[in-house]
Design a protein around this motif. Structure first.
Motif, mmCIF file in Angstrom:
data_model
loop_
_atom_site.group_PDB
_atom_site.id
_atom_site.type_symbol
_atom_site.label_atom_id
_atom_site.label_comp_id
_atom_site.label_asym_id
_atom_site.label_seq_id
_atom_site.Cartn_x
_atom_site.Cartn_y
_atom_site.Cartn_z
ATOM 1 N N ASP A 105 0.827 -1.207 0.000
ATOM 2 C CA ASP A 105 0.000 0.000 0.000
ATOM 3 C C ASP A 105 0.864 1.260 0.000
ATOM 4 N N ARG A 130 1.633 1.788 -3.506
ATOM 5 C CA ARG A 130 0.467 2.341 -4.202
ATOM 6 C C ARG A 130 0.353 3.844 -3.951
ATOM 7 N N GLN A 149 2.826 5.666 -6.000
ATOM 8 C CA GLN A 149 2.345 5.707 -7.386
ATOM 9 C C GLN A 149 1.273 6.793 -7.518
ATOM 10 N N GLU A 165 -4.817 -0.844 -8.657
ATOM 11 C CA GLU A 165 -3.889 -0.506 -7.576
ATOM 12 C C GLU A 165 -4.160 0.914 -7.073
#
Length: 84
Positions: free
Chosen positions: A40, A43, A46, A69
């Motif tokens: 996470d 993520r 990102q 995601e």
């Protein structure tokens, strides 16, 4: 030391200059991110690379990210402010 610098960069990049995004992302990165599982955290890293317009639409639930995601981390952030 390196992780501390990386974390401070993450906080800096979470500041978007748009109040609606800042009130969601900054508390999340400061209060929740450190305890997230590595997947996470990745993520979230990102997510902060995305455009503000996309983030705004996702957080205001006007659209959903195509990437599952990104959708997961958006949901985690929204669940924090909209429990239940």
């Amino acid at each position: 030391m390196e992780n501390d610098i990386e974390y401070k960069r993450l906080i800096w990049h979470s500041r978007r200059g748009m109040l609606e995004l800042d009130v969601l992302m900054l508390p999340f990165v400061k209060e929740v991110y450190p305890s997230l599982p590595e997947e996470d955290q990745a993520r979230y890293r990102q997510l902060i690379e995305c455009e503000d317009n996309d983030l705004f639409a996702w957080f205001m639930q006007r659209s959903r990210p195509e990437d599952p995601e990104l959708a997961r981390i958006i949901d985690l952030i929204l669940q924090r402010v909209q429990p239940g």
